[in-house]
Write a protein that holds these residues in place. Structure first.
Motif, mmCIF file in Angstrom:
data_model
loop_
_atom_site.group_PDB
_atom_site.id
_atom_site.type_symbol
_atom_site.label_atom_id
_atom_site.label_comp_id
_atom_site.label_asym_id
_atom_site.label_seq_id
_atom_site.Cartn_x
_atom_site.Cartn_y
_atom_site.Cartn_z
ATOM 1 N N SER A 124 37.112 24.640 43.077
ATOM 2 C CA SER A 124 36.959 25.689 44.080
ATOM 3 C C SER A 124 35.526 26.187 44.089
ATOM 4 N N PRO A 125 34.954 26.440 45.278
ATOM 5 C CA PRO A 125 33.605 26.997 45.324
ATOM 6 C C PRO A 125 33.531 28.401 44.719
ATOM 7 N N THR A 126 34.682 29.040 44.519
ATOM 8 C CA THR A 126 34.707 30.387 43.938
ATOM 9 C C THR A 126 35.381 30.397 42.557
ATOM 10 N N PHE A 127 35.436 29.246 41.894
ATOM 11 C CA PHE A 127 36.058 29.150 40.573
ATOM 12 C C PHE A 127 35.419 30.177 39.622
ATOM 13 N N GLY A 128 36.281 30.927 38.934
ATOM 14 C CA GLY A 128 35.818 31.903 37.954
ATOM 15 C C GLY A 128 35.421 33.244 38.529
ATOM 16 N N ARG A 129 35.436 33.372 39.854
ATOM 17 C CA ARG A 129 35.094 34.658 40.462
ATOM 18 C C ARG A 129 36.324 35.550 40.530
ATOM 19 N N LEU A 135 49.835 46.200 49.505
ATOM 20 C CA LEU A 135 50.338 45.182 48.587
ATOM 21 C C LEU A 135 49.258 44.125 48.421
ATOM 22 N N LEU A 136 49.173 43.537 47.233
ATOM 23 C CA LEU A 136 48.202 42.485 46.979
ATOM 24 C C LEU A 136 48.927 41.161 46.875
ATOM 25 N N TYR A 137 48.527 40.220 47.737
ATOM 26 C CA TYR A 137 49.067 38.864 47.686
ATOM 27 C C TYR A 137 48.148 38.027 46.795
ATOM 28 N N VAL A 138 48.728 37.439 45.741
ATOM 29 C CA VAL A 138 48.004 36.614 44.780
ATOM 30 C C VAL A 138 48.554 35.193 44.882
ATOM 31 N N PRO A 139 47.779 34.243 45.410
ATOM 32 C CA PRO A 139 48.280 32.871 45.539
ATOM 33 C C PRO A 139 48.373 32.166 44.184
ATOM 34 N N VAL A 140 49.068 31.044 44.166
ATOM 35 C CA VAL A 140 49.076 30.155 43.005
ATOM 36 C C VAL A 140 47.628 29.751 42.727
ATOM 37 N N GLY A 141 47.286 29.649 41.448
ATOM 38 C CA GLY A 141 45.938 29.230 41.074
ATOM 39 C C GLY A 141 45.033 30.371 40.671
ATOM 40 N N PHE A 142 45.590 31.574 40.591
ATOM 41 C CA PHE A 142 44.824 32.753 40.197
ATOM 42 C C PHE A 142 45.467 33.398 38.979
ATOM 43 N N ALA A 143 44.625 33.869 38.050
ATOM 44 C CA ALA A 143 45.102 34.730 36.964
ATOM 45 C C ALA A 143 45.202 36.139 37.529
ATOM 46 N N ALA A 186 35.251 29.943 29.784
ATOM 47 C CA ALA A 186 34.554 28.740 29.310
ATOM 48 C C ALA A 186 35.456 27.854 28.454
ATOM 49 N N GLU A 187 36.441 28.440 27.795
ATOM 50 C CA GLU A 187 37.345 27.678 26.931
ATOM 51 C C GLU A 187 38.632 27.264 27.637
ATOM 52 N N LEU A 188 38.875 27.772 28.823
ATOM 53 C CA LEU A 188 40.137 27.527 29.529
ATOM 54 C C LEU A 188 40.165 26.125 30.136
ATOM 55 N N ASP A 189 41.221 25.403 29.862
ATOM 56 C CA ASP A 189 41.478 24.111 30.512
ATOM 57 C C ASP A 189 42.422 24.396 31.672
ATOM 58 N N THR A 190 41.862 24.649 32.832
ATOM 59 C CA THR A 190 42.674 25.116 33.955
ATOM 60 C C THR A 190 43.652 24.049 34.430
ATOM 61 N N PRO A 191 44.886 24.442 34.688
ATOM 62 C CA PRO A 191 45.887 23.507 35.201
ATOM 63 C C PRO A 191 45.934 23.451 36.723
ATOM 64 N N PHE A 192 45.042 24.179 37.389
ATOM 65 C CA PHE A 192 45.082 24.318 38.844
ATOM 66 C C PHE A 192 43.956 23.529 39.499
ATOM 67 N N ALA A 193 44.234 22.932 40.640
ATOM 68 C CA ALA A 193 43.228 22.192 41.394
ATOM 69 C C ALA A 193 43.055 22.825 42.772
ATOM 70 N N TYR A 194 41.838 22.875 43.211
ATOM 71 C CA TYR A 194 41.511 23.407 44.531
ATOM 72 C C TYR A 194 41.845 22.386 45.600
ATOM 73 N N GLN A 195 42.492 22.852 46.666
ATOM 74 C CA GLN A 195 42.791 21.989 47.803
ATOM 75 C C GLN A 195 42.256 22.660 49.051
ATOM 76 N N ALA A 196 41.243 22.054 49.636
ATOM 77 C CA ALA A 196 40.592 22.644 50.815
ATOM 78 C C ALA A 196 41.496 22.589 52.030
#
Length: 190
Positions: free
Chosen positions: A96-101, A114-122, A180-190
Motif C-alpha cells: 500500500s502507498p500508505t503502509f504504516g500510516r 461511526l468509524l469504518y475500519v476495513p480489513v488490513g488495518f490495526a 518494523a518487526e511485523l510480518d504483515t498478513p495483509f496485501a494491498y489490492q488497488a
C-alpha cells in the motif's frame, strides 16, 4: 441510519460516518445500522456477523492496536455509546502507498459518528472519559488463533495518544511487535 456525512481520509478505505439523531423532550433516537442507507452512501458491502461491546471504567484505558489475520480478518464499524475515545487505525496492507500510516479521530456518544475500519488495518483506542462504552460490528467471528497486534506506542506510527504516560492496558498489548518487526498478513489490492 440516516447518513448525514461520509468523511474519507488520505488513506483510502476507512471512513467516518455521521448519522442523524432525532431528539425531543425525552432525549434522542438514532439508527446504528441500516443496510440500505449504507449502500446508498456508496460504502462497501459488508456482511456483519458479530456485535461486540467493551466497557472501560477509567480514562486512559487503551485497547489495541489489534487485528485478526486471514482467513478470519475483520472489518469493524466502531460506535461510542457512552463517553469519548481517541481512536487510531494503521494501514498494514503490504504494498500500500500508505503502509504504516495512521489515522486518528475522536469519537463520542454526543457526536453520533461511526468509524469504518476495513480489513488490513490495526485498530485501537484510548478512553477519554470515565465509564466509556464502545460497541462495534465485525465482519468475521472472533478467532483466537488469528489474533494479531501492533505495539500501540511504536513511535514510527506517529500516533499522539492523549494519555501516553497514564494508560490502563492488558499486559499482552505491551508485547506486540513494532511496525518494523511485523510480518504483515495483509496485501494491498488497488
Amino acid at each position: 441510519m440516516t447518513i448525514l456525512n461520509v468523511e474519507t481520509f488520505a488513506i483510502p478505505g476507512p471512513a467516518l460516518i455521521t448519522v442523524a439523531a432525532h431528539g425531543d423532550d425525552r432525549g434522542w433516537f438514532s439508527e446504528s445500522w441500516n443496510a440500505q442507507d449504507w449502500r446508498d452512501a456508496g460504502l462497501p458491502h459488508i456482511d456483519w456477523v458479530q456485535d461486540n461491546k467493551a466497557f472501560s471504567a477509567a480514562p486512559g484505558t487503551t485497547r489495541g492496536l489489534h487485528f485478526q489475520t486471514p482467513p478470519h480478518a475483520q472489518a469493524k464499524l466502531v460506535d461510542v455509546l457512552r463517553g469519548e475515545i481517541f481512536d487510531a487505525i494503521v494501514d498494514l496492507r503490504a504494498g500500500s502507498p500508505t503502509f504504516g500510516r495512521a489515522i486518528t479521530v475522536r469519537l463520542s456518544a454526543q457526536a453520533h459518528s461511526l468509524l469504518y475500519v476495513p480489513v488490513g488495518f490495526a485498530h485501537g483506542y484510548q478512553t477519554l472519559s470515565t465509564n466509556t462504552l464502545v460497541a462495534y460490528k465485525v465482519s468475521d467471528h472472533y478467532a483466537p488463533e488469528c489474533e494479531g497486534g501492533l505495539l500501540w506506542c511504536d513511535v514510527s506510527l506517529g500516533i499522539e495518544w492523549p494519555r501516553p504516560d497514564d494508560v490502563v492496558m492488558s499486559g499482552r498489548d505491551f508485547t506486540w511487535p513494532g511496525l518494523a518487526e511485523l510480518d504483515t498478513p495483509f496485501a494491498y489490492q488497488a
